[in-house]
Design a protein around this motif. Sequence first.
Motif, short mmCIF file in Angstrom:
data_model
loop_
_atom_site.label_atom_id
_atom_site.label_comp_id
_atom_site.label_asym_id
_atom_site.label_seq_id
_atom_site.Cartn_x
_atom_site.Cartn_y
_atom_site.Cartn_z
N UNK A 136 -7.08 -20.92 3.36
CA UNK A 136 -7.72 -20.83 2.06
C UNK A 136 -6.66 -20.46 1.01
N UNK A 137 -6.52 -21.28 -0.02
CA UNK A 137 -5.48 -21.02 -1.02
C UNK A 137 -5.72 -19.73 -1.79
N UNK A 138 -6.95 -19.27 -1.85
CA UNK A 138 -7.21 -17.99 -2.51
C UNK A 138 -6.60 -16.84 -1.71
N UNK A 139 -6.66 -16.96 -0.39
CA UNK A 139 -6.02 -15.95 0.46
C UNK A 139 -4.52 -15.94 0.22
N UNK A 140 -3.92 -17.12 0.16
CA UNK A 140 -2.48 -17.20 -0.04
C UNK A 140 -2.08 -16.67 -1.42
N UNK A 141 -2.84 -17.00 -2.44
CA UNK A 141 -2.54 -16.50 -3.79
C UNK A 141 -2.64 -14.98 -3.84
N UNK A 142 -3.66 -14.43 -3.19
CA UNK A 142 -3.82 -12.97 -3.16
C UNK A 142 -2.63 -12.32 -2.45
N UNK A 143 -2.20 -12.94 -1.37
CA UNK A 143 -1.04 -12.43 -0.63
C UNK A 143 0.20 -12.40 -1.52
N UNK A 144 0.49 -13.51 -2.20
CA UNK A 144 1.70 -13.60 -3.02
C UNK A 144 1.63 -12.65 -4.21
N UNK A 145 0.46 -12.50 -4.79
CA UNK A 145 0.33 -11.69 -6.00
C UNK A 145 0.37 -10.19 -5.72
N UNK A 146 -0.16 -9.77 -4.56
CA UNK A 146 -0.36 -8.34 -4.36
C UNK A 146 0.20 -7.75 -3.07
N UNK A 147 0.44 -8.57 -2.04
CA UNK A 147 0.68 -7.98 -0.72
C UNK A 147 1.98 -8.39 -0.04
N UNK A 148 2.69 -9.38 -0.52
CA UNK A 148 3.84 -9.88 0.24
C UNK A 148 4.90 -8.81 0.44
N UNK A 149 5.05 -7.90 -0.53
CA UNK A 149 6.06 -6.85 -0.39
C UNK A 149 5.66 -5.77 0.61
N UNK A 150 4.41 -5.80 1.07
CA UNK A 150 3.95 -4.84 2.08
C UNK A 150 3.83 -5.50 3.45
N UNK A 151 4.18 -6.77 3.54
CA UNK A 151 4.04 -7.53 4.78
C UNK A 151 5.14 -7.13 5.77
N UNK A 152 4.79 -6.56 6.92
CA UNK A 152 5.82 -6.17 7.89
C UNK A 152 6.48 -7.37 8.57
N UNK A 153 5.93 -8.57 8.35
CA UNK A 153 6.51 -9.78 8.94
C UNK A 153 7.29 -10.61 7.92
N UNK A 154 7.58 -10.07 6.74
CA UNK A 154 8.39 -10.81 5.78
C UNK A 154 9.80 -10.98 6.35
N UNK A 155 10.50 -12.07 6.00
CA UNK A 155 11.78 -12.40 6.65
C UNK A 155 12.81 -11.27 6.66
N UNK A 206 5.90 1.94 7.54
CA UNK A 206 5.49 3.22 6.98
C UNK A 206 3.99 3.31 6.78
N UNK A 207 3.46 4.52 6.75
CA UNK A 207 2.03 4.74 6.70
C UNK A 207 1.34 4.12 5.50
N UNK A 231 2.45 1.71 3.35
CA UNK A 231 2.58 0.26 3.37
C UNK A 231 1.65 -0.34 4.41
N UNK A 232 1.55 0.30 5.56
CA UNK A 232 0.66 -0.19 6.62
C UNK A 232 -0.79 -0.18 6.16
N UNK A 233 -1.19 0.90 5.49
CA UNK A 233 -2.57 1.01 5.01
C UNK A 233 -2.89 -0.11 4.01
N UNK A 234 -1.96 -0.36 3.10
CA UNK A 234 -2.18 -1.40 2.09
C UNK A 234 -2.29 -2.77 2.74
N UNK A 235 -1.40 -3.05 3.71
CA UNK A 235 -1.43 -4.37 4.33
C UNK A 235 -2.65 -4.53 5.24
N UNK A 236 -3.06 -3.47 5.89
CA UNK A 236 -4.28 -3.54 6.70
C UNK A 236 -5.48 -3.85 5.82
N UNK A 237 -5.45 -3.36 4.58
CA UNK A 237 -6.53 -3.67 3.64
C UNK A 237 -6.58 -5.16 3.33
#
Length: 219
Positions: free
Chosen positions: A42-61, A82-83, A85-91
């Motif tokens: 879903x492109x909405x999921x991807x847009x949300x990821x790029x706009x708000x969560x990519x910097x909290x992604x533990x799997x970023x390159x 970290x705690x 960042x993990x909480x935000x990404x789990x959200x």
Amino acid sequence: MHDNFGLQCLQAFSRVVPASCLVFYRVDRNLRARDFQLLHMDRRTHRDYLAHYRDFDPLQPALCRDERQPVIPLRQAMARQGGEARRIYQGFLARHGIRDVVEVIAHDRQRPLVGISLLRTGPNPAFDARELQCLDGLRGLLDLAVRQWPVEQEDPLPTLAALTPREQQLALLLREGLSNKDLARELDLGLATVKTHLIHLFRKTGARSRTELVRRLFP
């Protein structure tokens, strides 16, 4: 050429290891994912990821590089996150019903070049050990394929002159080691505004720390 290659990779991986959706991307020299291609996402999921969560992604390159392995399951990456960042990404995961993720990174001479994210949503089970082994086998073929790509010229890193006047002021003060509160006081800005400017500077330079940012802008 790369558009077709990415789509073919996604289709091949999905046939061997089923996933709810997949993402193919290139990794630039700043270890930042770019040029995304989506399969069933879903492109909405991807847009949300790029706009708000990519910097909290533990799997970023940039973080996957620290794992020193080419196939990384989400549970392993989150174990060293970290705690907060993990909480935000789990959200983010909960918000979009994402059950599990595994990252596959292809390298050339130890430099990550492309990645594939496989995601499972809803009631689908997490990726198991056998599936991770299959992905590692596919990753070996992906390594061989990307090594045949012609070398591309990437955009040069931004210089101080390429920044906005306010970003230049901020960068010069960062070089002097000022804290966020000192920056806000010196520039007569709110603390939140300073943090926003810093986020823009980190994104423009690809730096992951203040020290690295200063080093890139003042070589």
